[in-house]
Design a protein around this motif. Structure first.
Motif, short mmCIF file in Angstrom:
data_model
loop_
_atom_site.label_atom_id
_atom_site.label_comp_id
_atom_site.label_asym_id
_atom_site.label_seq_id
_atom_site.Cartn_x
_atom_site.Cartn_y
_atom_site.Cartn_z
N HIS A 6 0.84 -1.18 0.00
CA HIS A 6 0.00 0.00 0.00
C HIS A 6 0.88 1.24 0.00
CE1 HIS A 6 -3.32 -2.55 2.10
NE2 HIS A 6 -3.05 -2.94 0.89
N ARG A 7 0.45 2.27 -0.69
CA ARG A 7 1.18 3.52 -0.68
C ARG A 7 0.22 4.64 -1.02
NH1 ARG A 7 4.96 3.63 -6.13
NH2 ARG A 7 3.53 4.85 -7.40
N GLY A 8 0.70 5.86 -0.89
CA GLY A 8 -0.10 6.99 -1.29
C GLY A 8 -1.00 7.55 -0.21
N LEU A 9 -0.92 7.02 1.04
CA LEU A 9 -1.74 7.51 2.14
C LEU A 9 -0.86 8.12 3.23
CD1 LEU A 9 -4.26 4.55 2.62
CD2 LEU A 9 -4.39 6.46 1.01
N ASP A 10 -1.42 9.09 3.94
CA ASP A 10 -0.69 9.64 5.07
C ASP A 10 -0.96 8.81 6.32
OD1 ASP A 10 -3.19 10.39 6.09
OD2 ASP A 10 -2.94 12.52 5.57
N ARG A 69 -10.34 9.68 1.50
CA ARG A 69 -9.89 8.31 1.77
C ARG A 69 -10.22 7.44 0.55
NH1 ARG A 69 -8.74 7.72 7.20
NH2 ARG A 69 -9.74 9.23 8.62
N PRO A 70 -9.52 6.34 0.36
CA PRO A 70 -9.80 5.46 -0.79
C PRO A 70 -11.00 4.55 -0.51
CG PRO A 70 -7.98 4.58 0.49
CD PRO A 70 -8.33 5.91 1.12
N TRP A 95 -3.54 4.18 -2.55
CA TRP A 95 -3.65 4.89 -3.82
C TRP A 95 -2.32 4.83 -4.56
CZ3 TRP A 95 -6.81 6.35 -7.34
CH2 TRP A 95 -6.32 7.11 -8.41
N THR A 96 -2.40 4.68 -5.88
CA THR A 96 -1.25 4.78 -6.76
C THR A 96 -1.72 5.28 -8.11
OG1 THR A 96 0.54 3.56 -7.85
CG2 THR A 96 -1.50 2.36 -7.47
N SER A 97 -0.84 5.96 -8.84
CA SER A 97 -1.14 6.34 -10.21
C SER A 97 -0.31 5.54 -11.21
CB SER A 97 -0.87 7.84 -10.43
OG SER A 97 -1.92 8.61 -9.88
N ASP A 98 0.49 4.62 -10.72
CA ASP A 98 1.31 3.78 -11.59
C ASP A 98 0.42 2.70 -12.21
OD1 ASP A 98 2.99 1.14 -11.93
OD2 ASP A 98 4.42 2.80 -12.04
N LEU A 99 0.33 2.67 -13.53
CA LEU A 99 -0.59 1.75 -14.20
C LEU A 99 -0.27 0.29 -13.89
CD1 LEU A 99 -0.95 3.40 -17.74
CD2 LEU A 99 -2.52 3.57 -15.80
#
Length: 274
Positions: free
Chosen positions: A7-11, A147-148, A207-211
């Motif tokens: 998981h990544r992209g969260l604080d 939040r996701p 969250w990620t934006s890497d396809l």
């Protein structure tokens, strides 16, 4: 399985962190960003409320000669046709002048729409989490944190069923060239991968934006469709120019994904523009 997906992209509080920054822009792309900034001021003057970068350039992952320049322009009032024409002309000029980029994509909206209640979990989230401030007021200061969750999933990508007929029309009327098909495959591939990812985003809890990372997150929950989304992720970066991929998107992967999305998250609320 699903629990092993990184998981990544969260604080620390579980909110999606804003991705990208001006400091991450690769050196090769800084001249075109500077030119875009200066020309936006000249073009819109006092009508300009804000301008943002988004996509691979502010994330620091852009590839010279392969990546496009993505801009969001916010006008103080609803944009006019003159405003839209100006944005198109600016994009064409930058694309011709700077070989480092492969096209310019410009989104143009009025401030009121981006801050409206109906757009809070769609365009508002896009501004607050995926856009890097370039000029003017940062609208994220007037938007909530995100939040996701299922609501965000529904309101961002829960409209695929409405889009598919438009995609079929675009395929039917596209120019019969590899370049035209190349752009269509890239656009549709990216959209489908992002939709597949947000389908599982609440369970993946990140969250990620890497396809490619999006496709792997999806694969943990839908192994039977994993290869199709992995292939779409690759085509989002390096699209072929054939028509068979496009047909498979609107006849197979797209309809399945739209149906499953509606089953899991429901359908995105209609907007006046729909």
């Amino acid at each position: 399985m699903a629990g092993t997906v990184p998981h990544r992209g969260l604080d620390a509080q579980g909110y999606i962190e804003r991705e990208g920054s001006l400091g991450r822009i690769p050196h090769a792309f800084r001249p075109v960003v500077a030119a875009a900034r200066d020309r936006l001021i000249d073009l819109y003057g006092g009508r300009l409320n804000s301008a943002y970068l988004y996509g691979s350039i502010p994330r620091g992952t852009a590839r010279v000669g392969r990546s496009d320049l993505d801009l969001l322009v916010v006008t103080r009032r609803e944009p006019t046709e003159e405003d839209r024409s100006g944005a198109r002309n600016l994009g064409e000029a930058l694309d011709k002048e700077f070989p480092e980029i492969d096209g310019v994509g410009t989104l143009l909206y009025g401030r009121a729409r981006l801050l409206s209640d109906s757009e809070t979990y769609d365009l508002g989230w896009f501004v607050a989490c995926l856009c890097t401030p370039l000029l003017g007021e940062d609208l994220a200061e007037d938007l909530p944190r995100y939040r996701p969750d299922a609501r965000l999933a529904r309101e961002t990508n829960g409209d695929l069923a409405r889009l598919l007929p438009r995609w079929r029309e675009r395929i039917a009327t596209a120019e019969d060239t590899d370049e035209a098909r190349h752009h269509l495959v890239r656009f549709m591939s990216r959209h489908l991968v992002r939709t597949g990812f947000t389908l599982v985003m609440p369970r993946w809890s990140g969250w990620t934006s890497d396809l490619r990372e999006m496709a792997e997150a999806f694969a943990a929950y839908y192994p039977e469709r994993a290869e199709a989304l992995r292939e779409a992720a690759e085509f989002g970066y390096d699209p072929p120019g054939g028509t068979s991929v496009l047909r498979s998107y609107v006849d197979d992967l797209g309809p399945w994904l739209a149906e499953e999305y509606a089953r899991v998250h429901g359908v995105k609320a209609s907007r006046p523009a729909d």
